[in-house]
Design a protein around this motif. Structure first.
Motif, PDB file in Angstrom:
ATOM      1  N   ASP A 213      32.136  -7.704  14.691  1.00 41.42           N
ATOM      2  CA  ASP A 213      31.895  -8.286  16.017  1.00 41.42           C
ATOM      3  C   ASP A 213      30.501  -8.860  16.038  1.00 41.42           C
ATOM      4  OD1 ASP A 213      33.646  -5.603  17.664  1.00 41.42           O
ATOM      5  OD2 ASP A 213      34.373  -7.528  16.875  1.00 41.42           O
ATOM      6  N   SER A 214      30.351 -10.140  16.182  1.00 37.57           N
ATOM      7  CA  SER A 214      29.032 -10.760  16.264  1.00 37.57           C
ATOM      8  C   SER A 214      28.498 -10.627  17.674  1.00 37.57           C
ATOM      9  CB  SER A 214      29.121 -12.241  15.892  1.00 37.57           C
ATOM     10  OG  SER A 214      29.887 -12.927  16.858  1.00 37.57           O
ATOM     11  N   ALA A 215      27.197 -10.983  17.822  1.00 32.90           N
ATOM     12  CA  ALA A 215      26.605 -10.915  19.151  1.00 32.90           C
ATOM     13  C   ALA A 215      27.332 -11.824  20.120  1.00 32.90           C
ATOM     14  CB  ALA A 215      25.120 -11.289  19.071  1.00 32.90           C
ATOM     15  N   GLY A 216      27.749 -13.010  19.623  1.00 33.33           N
ATOM     16  CA  GLY A 216      28.471 -13.915  20.511  1.00 33.33           C
ATOM     17  C   GLY A 216      29.812 -13.345  20.918  1.00 33.33           C
ATOM     18  N   MET A 233      23.191   8.159  20.538  1.00 29.10           N
ATOM     19  CA  MET A 233      22.565   6.921  20.112  1.00 29.10           C
ATOM     20  C   MET A 233      22.815   6.603  18.650  1.00 29.10           C
ATOM     21  SD  MET A 233      18.891   7.191  21.959  1.00 29.10           S
ATOM     22  CE  MET A 233      18.463   5.517  21.520  1.00 29.10           C
ATOM     23  N   GLN A 234      23.631   7.372  17.949  1.00 28.40           N
ATOM     24  CA  GLN A 234      23.829   7.098  16.540  1.00 28.40           C
ATOM     25  C   GLN A 234      24.704   5.883  16.293  1.00 28.40           C
ATOM     26  OE1 GLN A 234      22.312   8.578  13.948  1.00 28.40           O
ATOM     27  NE2 GLN A 234      21.100   9.447  15.586  1.00 28.40           N
ATOM     28  N   ASP A 235      25.428   5.422  17.331  1.00 32.89           N
ATOM     29  CA  ASP A 235      26.330   4.298  17.121  1.00 32.89           C
ATOM     30  C   ASP A 235      25.628   2.963  17.095  1.00 32.89           C
ATOM     31  OD1 ASP A 235      29.140   5.707  18.941  1.00 32.89           O
ATOM     32  OD2 ASP A 235      28.424   5.962  16.898  1.00 32.89           O
ATOM     33  N   ILE A 236      24.362   2.924  17.478  1.00 27.38           N
ATOM     34  CA  ILE A 236      23.618   1.666  17.358  1.00 27.38           C
ATOM     35  C   ILE A 236      22.985   1.650  15.993  1.00 27.38           C
ATOM     36  CG2 ILE A 236      21.674   0.324  18.171  1.00 27.38           C
ATOM     37  CD1 ILE A 236      22.185   1.142  20.873  1.00 27.38           C
ATOM     38  N   GLU A 245      10.746 -10.159   8.404  1.00 30.34           N
ATOM     39  CA  GLU A 245      12.045 -10.766   8.187  1.00 30.34           C
ATOM     40  C   GLU A 245      12.935 -10.733   9.418  1.00 30.34           C
ATOM     41  OE1 GLU A 245      12.708  -9.595   3.494  1.00 30.34           O
ATOM     42  OE2 GLU A 245      13.385  -8.280   5.083  1.00 30.34           O
ATOM     43  N   ALA A 246      12.544  -9.930  10.431  1.00 29.45           N
ATOM     44  CA  ALA A 246      13.442  -9.700  11.558  1.00 29.45           C
ATOM     45  C   ALA A 246      13.816 -10.985  12.269  1.00 29.45           C
ATOM     46  CB  ALA A 246      12.791  -8.724  12.536  1.00 29.45           C
ATOM     47  N   ARG A 247      12.818 -11.844  12.528  1.00 33.39           N
ATOM     48  CA  ARG A 247      13.092 -13.075  13.278  1.00 33.39           C
ATOM     49  C   ARG A 247      13.961 -14.036  12.452  1.00 33.39           C
ATOM     50  NH1 ARG A 247      11.201 -15.624  17.711  1.00 33.39           N
ATOM     51  NH2 ARG A 247      10.988 -17.882  17.703  1.00 33.39           N
ATOM     52  N   ILE A 248      13.682 -14.142  11.162  1.00 28.82           N
ATOM     53  CA  ILE A 248      14.466 -15.040  10.310  1.00 28.82           C
ATOM     54  C   ILE A 248      15.909 -14.562  10.225  1.00 28.82           C
ATOM     55  CG2 ILE A 248      14.684 -15.970   7.990  1.00 28.82           C
ATOM     56  CD1 ILE A 248      12.367 -17.084   9.567  1.00 28.82           C
ATOM     57  N   ASN A 249      16.112 -13.255  10.067  1.00 29.66           N
ATOM     58  CA  ASN A 249      17.479 -12.737   9.983  1.00 29.66           C
ATOM     59  C   ASN A 249      18.235 -12.957  11.287  1.00 29.66           C
ATOM     60  OD1 ASN A 249      17.084 -11.965   7.394  1.00 29.66           O
ATOM     61  ND2 ASN A 249      16.855  -9.780   7.806  1.00 29.66           N
ATOM     62  N   ASP A 250      17.521 -12.788  12.410  1.00 27.02           N
ATOM     63  CA  ASP A 250      18.171 -13.029  13.694  1.00 27.02           C
ATOM     64  C   ASP A 250      18.605 -14.490  13.806  1.00 27.02           C
ATOM     65  OD1 ASP A 250      17.317 -13.777  16.908  1.00 27.02           O
ATOM     66  OD2 ASP A 250      18.789 -12.204  16.536  1.00 27.02           O
ATOM     67  N   LEU A 251      17.749 -15.390  13.339  1.00 29.42           N
ATOM     68  CA  LEU A 251      18.083 -16.808  13.362  1.00 29.42           C
ATOM     69  C   LEU A 251      19.269 -17.101  12.439  1.00 29.42           C
ATOM     70  CD1 LEU A 251      17.483 -19.705  14.162  1.00 29.42           C
ATOM     71  CD2 LEU A 251      15.778 -19.793  12.331  1.00 29.42           C
ATOM     72  N   LEU A 279      22.177  -7.316  19.890  1.00 32.57           N
ATOM     73  CA  LEU A 279      22.913  -6.083  19.654  1.00 32.57           C
ATOM     74  C   LEU A 279      22.194  -5.192  18.655  1.00 32.57           C
ATOM     75  CD1 LEU A 279      25.463  -4.454  20.193  1.00 32.57           C
ATOM     76  CD2 LEU A 279      26.581  -5.699  18.339  1.00 32.57           C
ATOM     77  N   ARG A 280      21.541  -5.804  17.691  1.00 33.83           N
ATOM     78  CA  ARG A 280      20.854  -5.038  16.666  1.00 33.83           C
ATOM     79  C   ARG A 280      19.359  -5.361  16.717  1.00 33.83           C
ATOM     80  NH1 ARG A 280      24.531  -2.948  13.042  1.00 33.83           N
ATOM     81  NH2 ARG A 280      26.648  -3.768  13.223  1.00 33.83           N
ATOM     82  N   PRO A 281      18.627  -4.747  17.627  1.00 34.01           N
ATOM     83  CA  PRO A 281      17.204  -5.079  17.765  1.00 34.01           C
ATOM     84  C   PRO A 281      16.412  -4.604  16.559  1.00 34.01           C
ATOM     85  CG  PRO A 281      17.765  -3.201  19.126  1.00 34.01           C
ATOM     86  CD  PRO A 281      19.047  -3.710  18.582  1.00 34.01           C
ATOM     87  N   SER A 282      15.282  -5.238  16.354  1.00 42.16           N
ATOM     88  CA  SER A 282      14.403  -4.898  15.246  1.00 42.16           C
ATOM     89  C   SER A 282      13.108  -4.312  15.799  1.00 42.16           C
ATOM     90  CB  SER A 282      14.113  -6.145  14.414  1.00 42.16           C
ATOM     91  OG  SER A 282      13.471  -7.114  15.208  1.00 42.16           O
ATOM     92  N   LEU A 283      12.188  -4.021  14.898  1.00 44.89           N
ATOM     93  CA  LEU A 283      10.922  -3.419  15.297  1.00 44.89           C
ATOM     94  C   LEU A 283      10.104  -4.346  16.179  1.00 44.89           C
ATOM     95  CD1 LEU A 283       8.809  -1.150  15.025  1.00 44.89           C
ATOM     96  CD2 LEU A 283       8.073  -2.208  12.884  1.00 44.89           C
TER      97      LEU A 283
END
Length: 893
Positions: A213-216, A233-236, A245-251, A279-283
């Motif tokens: 399931d993607s964010a969209g 909270m283990q399901d996130i 790398e977080a911003r590039i991966n999100d893009l 859905l999958r936030p980073s630091l």
């Protein structure tokens, strides 16, 4: 006659059925700053556009009801409306219900400002907040607000390293500014080419594993549940990506889901149909504005880390790295301190070593300068301080440059006997010694007008002659008084009747623990003894003070918690089988909960008085009295009344105590549901060495690359057996009271000399045998020599009761006699004169891993012992997300 629906009506302005949303749409107060860190794209959209249903209702024509209908009672109007609805088709009824939806269901997130919903959501628990985040995009934006989770983080009693967070954010901001500047210098054609290459690389880059399931997709079907009651909270799942790398991966995920987006979308707000927060936030929060640490991410990783502590999930490591055994200390390690990046250790080999925790290697060459064992140290790696301070059996205190290992200053003969402990802050250095005194030294240059200049009026303190007694008068008469240089002696605190084994400082107070079985609280400005707290039945070896509680470990094998304000004992933890040499506690206090804790303590006192009035308290046996007071609130178990702290000492559910003992074990204590302190985990230093890839010491080669000690020749074996039998006989006679104290002391001294001679012979024999591999050969030889060659000095006074030296049944007299007996020892032979009796509490065939010092923080426990190898337990357990977040967690004391 039907009325014109467009005509005016006297009831149009105040009729009760009109929707209040037909008035002017909600406008935000103009005084509110749009620069808030809590503002999300969802909030921005809500502030400018009213809900579509309300706008449609606002534009719809209003029908004015006849006066006779409006004059009916409400119950009759209700029946009338129901009958009208029954006469309509189902489709018409559905249309009416849809138009009434805004009156039936008012979404507070859509209509209340973020400041109000922030306060409302702050009362919810983390699991409830995460479930609420699945209701809608607007709820998601508010419930996952980073600043809200920052409050949640603090409400758990956790602390954060704000300095490290600020530095990290500034570094990320600088990196991005430099990146934008480089891009701005690229020519137009080259910029287009670069954009094409960047898009190609992002598409070819392997994405981290994630759900199908993607964010969209989530935004379209709202079907992913982030947490439930069992998993907490283990399901996130969070991607194991570095902050850079977080911003590039999100893009990259956006491009995969919606290829029509151009690369420039990365610097613009996300489209309305994209999920925000992701859905999958980073630091790092980087969708807009300056990069900031995501507090929801920190909370998540902190909970996962705490779960590792509770479940006993960790990986062991050792210093030095197993691949570089030649870097280790040559003899046992008496003291350590660690930060998030470094460990500093002091050893019987007279050296201090600075280790990098990440590489497990030495940072600089060993620091040499002490003439005997290094017994205590403290360091501050911050550039504005950059020092290590150490004290040892040579009576010296030495100040070193942390970054280079250079000796800055040597306070020769700082005490008359061994320096057993020291602590410093930004203002003072405090040392304590076997000579029964505590000394306070300046950290910087002082003049009498300085706030930190001592006030020479304290009882129980001696002040050097150069300390100005009346600063105001002296400055008037002698305006050119020379300032005191840094590390000048300010005062000497006297009052203990035995060695002062440990000290702690907090704000303007010093807490000291002594072999005389007492804890004393001193005012650091004038040297006044504010309080003397008895409690232990034998000498006290270690102490910690956090401003509210005093936690101690003793030769009576217990850890005790005392209330600083009243001196009352609020808990006694029993679990060790020998001297408790080191202890550290972290209670996880909620901010500003002093009144709450005191009210809780008063309520417990009240239950005791009520139980006594009812006559429900019974007389306890001696064994029952010894077993009580581990934090229980049962009136039968209470040991002290009138404390400012409840039984157990208070604190949050995440509080823990870690203690180390001469029984060669480390205990992690946690609070049970009923408030009692219980043993959550018992750790062994010898096992940690094997698990970390090192070699066990002592009795045999059990797993992990253990070695077999060199065998003694038959003659030495016979002598060892004879000495063991002699020491056991002396101990038995002492227990039976058959000898006078003087006779017993003479026997002990005679046996000690024999043990030393035997140790020298064993060492000489071991040197004639093939050496063990690497630097572990030295450890093997020390193990062969038994505790005579590898034993640390027991804390002054504390050891007297532990090593069969409690000569008289009276207790106190025996204690002082033994301390005096050792007080005349030459300092250079300090360790040789504190050899444990063979057959006593020492264990010549065991692992010889008596724990001397430990320290823990949010992530690790690090321990030193008789084994020259320093070991640690890392509860991040190899999880890179926890590792990345843990650098921002507050340090232990």
């Amino acid at each position: 006659m039907a009325r014109d629906p467009t005509s005016s009506s006297p009831y149009a302005s105040d009729t009760p059925y009109l929707n209040n949303m037909t008035t002017t749409p909600f406008k935000l107060d103009e005084g509110y700053s749009e620069d808030t860190r809590s503002l999300s794209d969802v909030d921005a959209a809500m502030r400018t556009d009213p809900p579509k249903s309300d706008a449609a209702e606002h534009d719809s024509a209003r029908v004015t009801l006849p006066g006779w209908i409006l004059s009916l009672p409400e119950n009759e109007r209700s029946d009338f409306a129901f009958e009208i609805l029954r006469s309509l088709r189902t489709a018409s009824i559905a249309s009416i219900v849809q138009r009434l939806n805004s009156r039936l269901h008012l979404d507070p997130v859509l209509h209340l400002p973020p400041e109000i919903t922030f306060q409302i959501f702050s009362y919810l628990g983390p699991e409830t907040l995460l479930r609420a985040s699945t209701l809608s995009k607007s709820w998601r934006g508010r419930t996952l607000d980073s600043q809200l989770w920052k409050c949640m983080f603090g409400a758990e009693g956790w602390t954060a390293n704000i300095r490290a967070i600020r530095q990290f954010e500034e570094q990320e901001k600088a990196n991005r500014s430099a990146m934008k500047e480089r891009k701005s210098r690229v020519r137009g054609g080259d910029a287009d080419l670069e954009r094409m290459h960047t898009k190609k690389k992002l598409r070819e880059r392997p994405l981290a594993d994630q759900d199908t399931d993607s964010a969209g997709d989530w935004a379209e079907q709202h079907g992913v549940v982030e947490a439930d009651e069992t998993d907490e909270m283990q399901d996130i799942a969070y991607e194991g990506e570095s902050p850079s790398e977080a911003r590039i991966n999100d893009l990259a995920r956006r491009i995969e889901a919606r290829p029509q987006f151009a690369i420039d979308d990365a610097i613009s707000p996300p489209p309305a149909d994209m999920l925000f927060p992701p859905l999958r936030p980073s630091l790092i929060l980087s969708s807009f504005g300056d990069p900031m640490v995501n507090w929801q991410y920190l909370y998540k990783q902190k909970r996962r880390l705490e779960d590792n502590w509770s479940s006993g999930r960790y990986v062991n490591f050792q210093l030095p790295h197993p691949s570089h055994p030649y870097e280790q200390h040559k003899e046992c390690v008496y003291t350590i301190q660690h930060s998030a990046k470094y460990v500093v250790s002091g050893s019987r080999d007279k050296t201090i070593r600075i280790w990098d925790l990440e590489t497990q290697r030495l940072v600089v060459a060993p620091l040499t300068g002490h003439d005997a064992s290094v017994l205590c140290l403290q360091f501050d790696e911050r550039p504005e301080h950059d020092i290590v301070v150490s004290g040892g059996s040579d009576c010296h205190v030495i100040v070193w440059r942390f970054s280079t290992g250079q000796m800055i200053k040597k306070l020769e003969r700082a005490h008359n006997e061994s320096v057993l402990n020291l602590r410093f802050d930004d203002r003072y250095l405090v040392t304590c010694s076997k000579d029964k005194t505590i000394k306070v030294w300046s950290r910087r240059e002082l003049v009498p007008s300085d706030q930190d200049y001592p006030v020479a009026s304290g009882s129980g303190a001696r002040f050097p002659s150069y300390i100005v007694r009346n600063p105001d008068e002296s400055l008037t008469k002698q305006p050119n008084i020379k300032p005191l240089p840094a590390f000048s002696l300010l005062m000497v605190l006297e009052g203990h009747t035995a060695a002062v084994n440990a000290i702690q400082t907090y704000d303007d107070q010093i807490v000291s623990a002594s072999g005389d079985r007492t804890v004393k609280v001193w005012a650091i400005r004038n040297g006044t003894c504010l309080k003397t707290i008895p409690g232990h039945s034998k000498g006290i070896a270690c102490v910690q003070f956090d401003g509210r509680r005093i936690v101690t470990g003793s030769s009576d094998e217990t850890v005790r918690i005392f209330d600083r304000a009243s001196g009352a004992e609020v808990a006694c933890l029993r679990g060790h089988a020998n001297l408790v040499r080191t202890v550290q506690a972290q209670f996880g206090d909620m901010p500003g909960n002093e009144e709450e804790l005191e009210a809780e303590a008063r309520a417990v006192d009240q239950t005791y008085y009520e139980a006594r009035a009812r006559g429900s308290l019974r007389e306890m046996s001696r064994e029952e009295r010894r077993a009580r007071n581990a934090g229980s609130r049962n009136p039968q178990d209470l040991f002290a009344l009138g404390a400012k702290l409840p039984p157990g000492g208070g604190g949050s559910r995440w509080g823990r105590i870690v203690s180390g003992s001469y029984d060669e074990s480390i205990i992690i204590w946690k609070k049970a549901a009923d408030g009692k302190w219980t043993i959550a985990k018992r750790l062994l230093q010898s096992e940690a060495v094997a698990n970390a890839g090192g070699r066990r010491r002592g009795g045999g080669g059990g797993g992990g690359g253990g070695h077999t000690p060199a065998r003694l020749n038959p003659q030495l074996q016979q002598q060892m057996a004879q000495l063991t039998a002699a020491s056991q006989q002396a101990a038995a006679q002492n227990q039976a009271g058959a000898n006078t104290p003087a006779t017993t002391a003479a026997q002990i001294h005679q046996v000690t000399q024999h043990v030393q001679q035997l140790a020298q012979q064993v060492q000489a024999q071991a040197l004639q045998q093939p050496p063990a591999a690497g630097a572990q050969g030295a450890a093997a030889q020390a193990a062969v020599a038994g505790p005579a060659a590898a034993h640390a000095p027991l804390p002054g006074g504390a050891q007297n009761h532990q090593q069969n030296a409690h000569h008289q049944q009276g207790g106190n007299n025996g204690h002082h006699h033994h301390h005096h007996h050792h007080g005349n020892n030459n300092n250079n032979n300090h360790h040789g004169n504190h050899v444990p009796l063979v057959g006593g509490t020492a264990n010549p065939t065991g692992s010889n891993s008596r724990v001397f010092k430990l320290q823990f923080d949010a992530r690790r426990i690090i321990c030193c012992s008789q084994d020259p190898t320093i070991v640690g337990w890392d509860f991040a357990n190899g999880d890179q997300e926890i590792v990345a977040a843990s650098r921002f967690f507050g340090e232990g004391l």
